[in-house]
Write a protein that holds these residues in place. Structure first.
Motif, short mmCIF file in Angstrom:
data_model
loop_
_atom_site.label_atom_id
_atom_site.label_comp_id
_atom_site.label_asym_id
_atom_site.label_seq_id
_atom_site.Cartn_x
_atom_site.Cartn_y
_atom_site.Cartn_z
N LYS A 45 0.81 -1.22 0.00
CA LYS A 45 0.00 0.00 0.00
C LYS A 45 0.84 1.27 0.00
N ARG A 46 2.01 1.23 0.60
CA ARG A 46 2.84 2.44 0.61
C ARG A 46 3.31 2.81 -0.80
N PHE A 47 3.25 1.85 -1.73
CA PHE A 47 3.59 2.13 -3.12
C PHE A 47 2.34 2.43 -3.96
N TYR A 48 1.30 1.62 -3.79
CA TYR A 48 0.11 1.70 -4.66
C TYR A 48 -1.07 2.43 -4.02
N GLY A 49 -0.99 2.69 -2.73
CA GLY A 49 -2.08 3.38 -2.04
C GLY A 49 -1.97 4.88 -2.16
N PRO A 50 -2.92 5.61 -1.60
CA PRO A 50 -2.92 7.07 -1.67
C PRO A 50 -1.59 7.65 -1.15
N GLY A 51 -1.02 8.55 -1.93
CA GLY A 51 0.24 9.18 -1.55
C GLY A 51 1.47 8.40 -1.97
N GLY A 52 1.29 7.18 -2.45
CA GLY A 52 2.42 6.36 -2.88
C GLY A 52 2.88 6.75 -4.27
N PRO A 53 4.10 6.35 -4.64
CA PRO A 53 4.63 6.72 -5.96
C PRO A 53 3.85 6.11 -7.13
N TYR A 54 3.16 4.99 -6.88
CA TYR A 54 2.37 4.34 -7.93
C TYR A 54 0.88 4.38 -7.62
N ALA A 55 0.46 5.40 -6.90
CA ALA A 55 -0.94 5.53 -6.49
C ALA A 55 -1.88 5.60 -7.70
N ALA A 56 -1.39 6.07 -8.84
CA ALA A 56 -2.22 6.17 -10.04
C ALA A 56 -2.67 4.79 -10.52
N PHE A 57 -1.95 3.72 -10.11
CA PHE A 57 -2.31 2.37 -10.51
C PHE A 57 -3.35 1.73 -9.58
N GLY A 58 -3.52 2.27 -8.39
CA GLY A 58 -4.44 1.69 -7.42
C GLY A 58 -5.87 1.71 -7.94
N GLY A 59 -6.52 0.55 -7.96
CA GLY A 59 -7.89 0.45 -8.45
C GLY A 59 -8.01 0.58 -9.95
N ARG A 60 -6.93 0.34 -10.67
CA ARG A 60 -6.94 0.52 -12.11
C ARG A 60 -6.16 -0.60 -12.81
N ASP A 61 -6.24 -0.60 -14.13
CA ASP A 61 -5.42 -1.48 -14.95
C ASP A 61 -4.09 -0.78 -15.17
N ALA A 62 -3.03 -1.32 -14.63
CA ALA A 62 -1.71 -0.68 -14.69
C ALA A 62 -0.89 -1.15 -15.89
N SER A 63 -1.43 -1.99 -16.73
CA SER A 63 -0.66 -2.61 -17.81
C SER A 63 0.04 -1.61 -18.72
N ARG A 64 -0.69 -0.63 -19.24
CA ARG A 64 -0.09 0.33 -20.16
C ARG A 64 0.98 1.16 -19.46
#
Length: 185
Positions: free
Chosen positions: A94-113
């Protein structure tokens, strides 16, 4: 009594040596500063907030809209990410994919592209069929997918528009055949 006079004289001589030399004064100050930093660092180490252990999600399929709900902002804080049509529970990251994380834009989404093009801002809003990606980009997506498989819990598939969800049995988490994907796929 004579012993205490000798100790006092020795202490006085050591202090006089330190005070009479600017280099010694600087070294003593440096020693005290370093000791202070060592003890301060040990007492000020931030305690990482442990991600609460959430119950395992039942395996199921997600539409793009259903996946969006799992971006880490809901009450339980669960974060799901889709890669190449497969949905993973990345809550422990979560510290990467959750709110405020560097990859937060991928949280709850398709990160493939985004993973294929090395762009965090490329998280799709709708279903992304990835047909326009180059071979190198698709190889990158597959490499990311294998890393996600090793590290995170697989919780289902991302459904294409109009695709029917697969029914999974509780015991084996394998499709029971109601969807259009066979066990041989």
């Amino acid at each position: 009594m004579a012993e205490s006079v000798v100790k006092a004289g020795l202490l006085t001589n050591v202090l006089m040596e330190i005070v009479n030399s600017p280099i010694n004064i600087a070294l003593v100050i440096l020693i005290f500063f370093l000791i202070y930093k060592i003890f301060r660092r040990q007492s000020d180490v931030p305690v990482r907030q442990a991600v609460p252990e959430l119950p395992k999600l039942k395996k199921r399929d997600f539409t793009v809209e259903e996946l969006r709900k799992y971006d880490g902002t809901q009450e339980d804080g669960r974060v799901l990410v889709a890669v190449n049509g497969t949905v993973y529970d990345v809550t422990k990251g979560k510290r990467f994919y959750g709110p405020g994380g560097p990859y937060a834009a991928f949280g709850g989404r398709d990160a493939s592209r985004g993973l294929a093009t090395f762009s965090v801002s490329t998280a799709g809003e709708g279903y992304d069929d990835l047909s326009d990606l180059t071979t190198v980009e698709m190889d990158s997506v597959k490499e990311w997918e294998s890393q996600f498989k090793e590290k995170y819990e697989l919780v289902g598939r991302l459904l294409k528009p109009g695709e029917q969800p697969t029914n999974y049995s509780d015991e084996e988490d394998e499709p029971t055949g109601t969807g259009d994907k066979s066990k041989d796929d």
